[in-house]
Design a protein around this motif. Structure first.
Motif, mmCIF file in Angstrom:
data_model
loop_
_atom_site.group_PDB
_atom_site.id
_atom_site.type_symbol
_atom_site.label_atom_id
_atom_site.label_comp_id
_atom_site.label_asym_id
_atom_site.label_seq_id
_atom_site.Cartn_x
_atom_site.Cartn_y
_atom_site.Cartn_z
ATOM 1 N N THR A 3 0.675 -1.011 -0.125
ATOM 2 C CA THR A 3 -0.140 -0.015 0.043
ATOM 3 C C THR A 3 0.770 1.228 -0.109
ATOM 4 O OG1 THR A 3 -1.608 -1.140 1.208
ATOM 5 C CG2 THR A 3 -1.685 1.458 1.268
ATOM 6 N N SER A 5 2.316 5.055 0.372
ATOM 7 C CA SER A 5 1.946 6.060 1.400
ATOM 8 C C SER A 5 1.377 7.290 1.001
ATOM 9 C CB SER A 5 3.146 6.378 2.358
ATOM 10 O OG SER A 5 4.193 6.730 1.381
ATOM 11 N N HIS A 10 -2.654 5.996 -3.693
ATOM 12 C CA HIS A 10 -3.505 4.978 -3.180
ATOM 13 C C HIS A 10 -4.718 5.165 -3.951
ATOM 14 C CE1 HIS A 10 -5.996 2.997 0.210
ATOM 15 N NE2 HIS A 10 -5.288 2.059 -0.485
ATOM 16 N N GLU A 14 -6.497 2.210 -6.489
ATOM 17 C CA GLU A 14 -7.964 1.785 -6.355
ATOM 18 C C GLU A 14 -8.774 2.179 -7.567
ATOM 19 O OE1 GLU A 14 -8.611 -0.270 -3.740
ATOM 20 O OE2 GLU A 14 -6.732 0.218 -3.104
ATOM 21 N N GLU A 50 2.781 -2.192 -9.211
ATOM 22 C CA GLU A 50 1.509 -2.115 -9.182
ATOM 23 C C GLU A 50 0.597 -2.662 -10.181
ATOM 24 O OE1 GLU A 50 0.029 -2.036 -5.972
ATOM 25 O OE2 GLU A 50 1.779 -1.482 -4.868
#
Length: 112
Positions: A3, A5, A10, A14, A50
């Protein structure tokens, strides 16, 4: 996946998770949809690690990680813009994509 920071990072991850869910909602993922997701990820500066981890789920037939709805609610306009761009990219809007968009709007608390 780690995840990040950075709150923006973030949020962007998502959104990409959600876009992958949308892309697979009609049980097929087109080249145009993948290109749009990659373009969005680049625009959001999503780390390659990611993006690779998420797309690997598609390639290996693994379940996609669910997006964090609480994080997505931070900017529903940006989420819906990304969803609409994805749906329009391949030139074919499927009933499953329309229904998924309705569900996303409800999930984000956005009224028509």
């Amino acid at each position: 996946m780690v995840t990040p920071s950075n709150p923006d990072s973030h949020f962007h991850i998502e959104v990409i998770k959600l876009l992958l869910q949308v892309a697979t909602s009609d049980d097929r993922v087109t080249r145009e949809e993948i290109e749009q997701i990659i373009d969005t990820a680049r625009g959001f500066s999503v780390p390659l690690s990611e993006l690779t981890a998420l797309t690997q789920c598609l390639q290996e037939g693994k379940p996609l990680p669910p997006p964090n709805v609480t994080v997505l609610r931070e900017n529903p306009t940006a989420v819906l813009e990304a969803v609409h761009a994805l749906i329009a990219r391949d030139g074919h809007i499927h009933e499953a994509e329309i229904e998924m968009t309705r569900q996303i709007r409800a999930m984000l608390g956005v009224t028509p």
